[in-house]
Write a protein that holds these residues in place. Structure first.
Motif, PDB file in Angstrom:
ATOM      1  N   PRO A  41       0.491  -1.209   0.043  1.00 21.73           N
ATOM      2  CA  PRO A  41       0.030   0.099   0.021  1.00 21.73           C
ATOM      3  C   PRO A  41       0.934   1.331  -0.050  1.00 21.73           C
ATOM      4  CG  PRO A  41      -0.812  -1.595   1.512  1.00 21.73           C
ATOM      5  CD  PRO A  41       0.211  -2.167   1.103  1.00 21.73           C
ATOM      6  N   LEU A  42       1.952   1.379   0.836  1.00 19.73           N
ATOM      7  CA  LEU A  42       2.868   2.261   0.798  1.00 19.73           C
ATOM      8  C   LEU A  42       3.291   2.604  -0.534  1.00 19.73           C
ATOM      9  CD1 LEU A  42       4.511   1.929   4.280  1.00 19.73           C
ATOM     10  CD2 LEU A  42       3.224   3.697   3.548  1.00 19.73           C
ATOM     11  N   MET A  43       3.965   1.492  -1.207  1.00 22.10           N
ATOM     12  CA  MET A  43       4.711   1.728  -2.501  1.00 22.10           C
ATOM     13  C   MET A  43       3.668   2.055  -3.440  1.00 22.10           C
ATOM     14  SD  MET A  43       7.340  -1.444  -2.268  1.00 22.10           S
ATOM     15  CE  MET A  43       8.734  -1.016  -3.171  1.00 22.10           C
ATOM     16  N   GLY A  96      14.882   9.354   9.243  1.00 21.31           N
ATOM     17  CA  GLY A  96      14.471  10.468   8.486  1.00 21.31           C
ATOM     18  C   GLY A  96      13.557   9.789   7.557  1.00 21.31           C
ATOM     19  N   ASP A  97      12.985  10.584   6.554  1.00 22.23           N
ATOM     20  CA  ASP A  97      12.147   9.942   5.677  1.00 22.23           C
ATOM     21  C   ASP A  97      12.823   8.652   4.546  1.00 22.23           C
ATOM     22  OD1 ASP A  97      10.350  11.660   6.764  1.00 22.23           O
ATOM     23  OD2 ASP A  97       9.735  12.904   4.907  1.00 22.23           O
ATOM     24  N   ALA A  99       8.466   8.504   0.541  1.00 23.38           N
ATOM     25  CA  ALA A  99       8.047   9.647   0.413  1.00 23.38           C
ATOM     26  C   ALA A  99       7.333  10.275   1.698  1.00 23.38           C
ATOM     27  CB  ALA A  99       6.926   9.935  -0.704  1.00 23.38           C
ATOM     28  N   THR A 100       7.156   9.327   2.684  1.00 26.58           N
ATOM     29  CA  THR A 100       6.377   9.740   3.767  1.00 26.58           C
ATOM     30  C   THR A 100       7.429   9.344   4.989  1.00 26.58           C
ATOM     31  OG1 THR A 100       4.320   9.146   5.188  1.00 26.58           O
ATOM     32  CG2 THR A 100       5.555   7.362   4.115  1.00 26.58           C
ATOM     33  N   ASP A 105      -0.155  12.257   3.614  1.00 27.86           N
ATOM     34  CA  ASP A 105      -1.280  13.484   4.208  1.00 27.86           C
ATOM     35  C   ASP A 105      -2.005  13.569   2.640  1.00 27.86           C
ATOM     36  OD1 ASP A 105      -0.570  13.549   6.496  1.00 27.86           O
ATOM     37  OD2 ASP A 105       0.613  15.483   6.436  1.00 27.86           O
ATOM     38  N   ARG A 106      -1.281  13.740   1.729  1.00 31.67           N
ATOM     39  CA  ARG A 106      -1.999  13.884   0.333  1.00 31.67           C
ATOM     40  C   ARG A 106      -1.528  12.907  -0.400  1.00 31.67           C
ATOM     41  NH1 ARG A 106      -4.742  18.636   0.162  1.00 31.67           N
ATOM     42  NH2 ARG A 106      -3.885  20.012   1.473  1.00 31.67           N
TER      43      ARG A 106
END
Ligand code: HEM
Ligand SMILES: [Cu+2]
Length: 635
Positions: free
Chosen positions: A112-114, A512-513, A524-525, A535-536
């Motif tokens: 889902p993140l990718m 870090g990110d 990217a998050t 967030d978007r």
């Protein structure tokens, strides 16, 4: 009628206000009950990963016990009966409770993140899947501790597993553990397929999907087509044992070879279900640490698909010594050799990437290089046993044990440990120690080869697999001692990994990110990501969005901020279609899993469990799907 209260969209909110509002809507409720209700793919995925690694630890412990027993001739450390249970538990745990679940677990967390969405598709099914996996694995291990652990091998051949030769419950325990884990695996496969097909960020066309996601998509299809076969096999075995059906009884028109066909129609794709995700991890790590995209993106994808299709056409190579017709032997030899071609193509793509890249030698890359060396050796011995005359000689010897550990550990465990080093910063927010990582790698690489290379030779000089001891005059003692010593070194490397994880969770450098400068959306998050992931929702314009667009990814606006919502996109072009509600936390998946567990375990003792076990399941499902009048039910 009064006007509906206006729905809140994210156009009006920005920055901190937007993220706090989204976090409120998406977070897992606090407390134990909240944890049991969670449907966040990151929470479930993390649990899945940790549980699967716990099973790796247990399976590894059994391996060490076997290696102690085999370190010298005529040792009495383990009895014959214990040894049978232990190799069966080792093989079954590794295959069904570690290798497949851990790959799916990484997918549950990462896919889902990718693809840039807020949650996996069917998040409650996902929670249910985890509980089924946990209960099935727990059931197997508790049975083992009560001395009813299966002892019929991880492929549980009939007639050995028939009532006649295994009158105790041991074979039933094995068969029902299969049903548990396959239900869990099938559920995740469906979720992955739908997530990849319908929840990709706008603009992530089919040819911009990250290779790891492609690999998990192909794997999910393999699971869908392979697992039902073994469920049919294990269920009919239970029926034979419990209510006297005759599926495998040749005196009544059944056939024992039916078992082997059903099992291996699943069993061969199974090794690709384990290996293909490994290739996805390799591609992800390689691109990042070679500082360039993997060369031959379309070739890699076509190889994955070709491997997936071909893997269903070679199951009979596990049955060469059952007396096949000539044509069958020829055909399955050819297909077994053929599958080396797409795997080989991928290896050449990776070698070219290494050649052309600016290599950054961090631990994940070391594990990938180790993977290439070990897996190629396993592939070579695989092509050897694909030929009938050679297989007839080495069938059921340690040569085969060496071969499949080279492909399984080389092809899946090395990429996996690389993946742990690679994605740990995203999941935990802290980087694993590089110094311990190097020790971890070298001990694993050296220990593995010392443990398993001698097994090739042992096999060639005649040592059969699944023997609990051997006599001194066989001349197998020296190599066995070497192998056991190697296994110990290998085990130490895993202890180091554990130490590293525990230490770095508290003291590791903050990540870090995007600590590695990688290109895909999960970076990217923040690390760890917030409950809403992003967030978007990003808009994808390149195959490597973070390398092309850097910090300024374009994003979508207009999603709801007062209910859980995901954006559905079209299958090929990923064009936005509709906004859709995403389920809220619920206790029902856990209750349904408990009801199903009672049904499954009850039915190995009495067929009546099928009757009294069904109503609780029905009630749980009604609770699951009952409209709650919450925001999720709108639209
Ligand atoms: C810690 C490293 C490992 C060691 C030292 C090890 C060692 C062994 C040994 C000694 C056997 C039994 C051979 C026999 O008596 O026939 C065995 C069987 C087996 N191992 Fe491993 N193993 C390890 C890791 C793994 C992993 C990671 C997997 C899978 C992902 C795996 C899958 C299997 C399977 C499927 C069998 C066959 C069981 C059977 O014959 O029913 N092993 N292993
Ligand atoms: Cu096979």
């Amino acid at each position: 009628m009064a006007a509906e209260p206006k729905e809140l969209r994210d156009d009006a909110l920005n920055g901190l206000r937007l993220s706090t509002q989204l976090e409120r809507v998406w977070r897992t409720p606090p407390g134990l009950l909240g944890a049991l209700m969670s449907v966040d793919h990151k929470v479930v995925g993390r649990r899945y990963i940790v549980t699967a690694f716990a099973f790796l630890g247990l399976g590894g412990l059994l391996a060490v016990l076997m290696r102690i027993q085999l370190a010298g001739p005529e040792k009495t450390f383990l009895s014959a009966d214990k040894y049978n249970q232990i190799f069966t538990m080792h093989g079954s745990t590794m295959m069904f409770l570690f290798a497949v679940p851990v790959m799916e677990a990484f997918a549950v967390y990462l896919v889902p993140l990718m693809v840039g969405t807020r949650n996996i598709a069917f998040p409650r099914l996902n929670a249910f899947s985890y509980w089924m996996f946990l209960f099935g694995g727990g059931f197997l291990w508790i049975s083992f501790l009560f001395n009813v652990g299966p002892d019929v091998g991880w492929f549980s051949y009939v007639p050995l597993s028939n009532l006649q030769f295994t009158p105790s419950k041991r074979a039933d325990v094995w068969a029902q553990m299969i049903t548990f884990t396959e239900v869990a695996a099938l559920a995740v496969a469906v979720e992955i397929i739908v997530t990849v097909f319908k929840l990709r960020a706008p603009g992530m066309t089919l040819d911009r999907i990250p290779l790891f996601v492609w690999a998990m998509l192909v794997t999910a299809f393999l699971v869908m087509f392979a697992m039902p076969s073994v469920m049919v096999a294990s269920t009919s075995l239970i029926l034979d044992r419990l209510v006297n059906t005759r599926f495998y009884d040749s005196s009544s028109g059944g056939h024992p070879l039916l078992w082997q066909h059903l099992f291996w129609f699943f069993g061969h794709p199974e090794v690709y279900i384990i290996f293909i995700p490994g290739t996805g991890m390799v591609s992800a790590i390689l691109a990042t640490f070679a500082r360039r995209p993997v060369i031959g993106y379309p070739i890699v994808i076509l190889s994955l698909i070709a491997t997936g299709l071909l893997s269903f056409g070679l199951w009979v190579h596990h049955m060469f010594v059952t007396g096949l017709p000539q044509l069958g032997a020829g055909l399955f030899t050819a297909s077994s050799m053929l599958i080396a071609v797409p795997s080989g193509l991928q290896i050449f793509c990776w070698l070219a990437t290494l050649w052309d890249g600016r290599l950054v030698y961090r631990t994940p890359l070391l594990f990938v290089i180790g993977f290439i060396l070990i897996f190629v050796l396993g592939g070579l011995s695989g092509v050897m046993v694909a030929s009938v005359p050679i297989d007839t000689q080495v069938h059921d010897t340690y040569f085969v044990v060496a071969h499949f550990h080279y492909v399984l550990i080389g092809g899946a465990v090395f990429p996996l440990i690389g993946a742990v080093y690679y994605w740990f910063p995203k999941i935990a927010g802290r980087v694993l120690s590089e110094r311990v990582g190097r020790w971890n790698f070298w001990l694993a690489f050296i220990g593995f080869n010392i443990a398993f290379f001698p097994m090739h030779i042992l096999g060639l000089i005649g040592m059969p697999r699944r023997v609990y001891t051997y006599t001194a005059d066989m001349d197998w003692a020296h190599l066995n001692l070497v192998s056991s010593a190697g296994a110990l070194v290998f085990a130490v490397s895993f202890a180091l990994l554990l130490v590293n994880v525990i230490y770095s969770l508290r003291k590791g450098e903050l990540a870090g990110d995007n600590p590695w400068g990688a290109s895909t959306l999960e970076w990217a998050t923040s690390s760890p990501p917030p409950p809403q992931n992003f967030d978007r929702i990003p808009v994808v314009k390149h195959r490597d969005p973070l390398w092309a667009d850097g910090e300024s990814l374009p994003v979508v606006a207009g999603l709801s901020t007062d209910r859980r919502e995901v954006l559905l996109t079209s299958l090929a072009e990923a064009e936005p279609q509709v906004r859709e509600a995403s389920p809220e936390p619920s206790i029902w998946p856990l209750l349904t899993a408990i009801a199903t567990t009672i049904f499954f375990i009850g039915s190995i003792f009495t067929p009546w469990a099928v009757l009294w076990g069904t109503p609780p399941m029905a009630i749980a499902l009604i609770g699951w799907f009952w409209p709650k009048g919450s925001k999720e039910d709108e639209a």
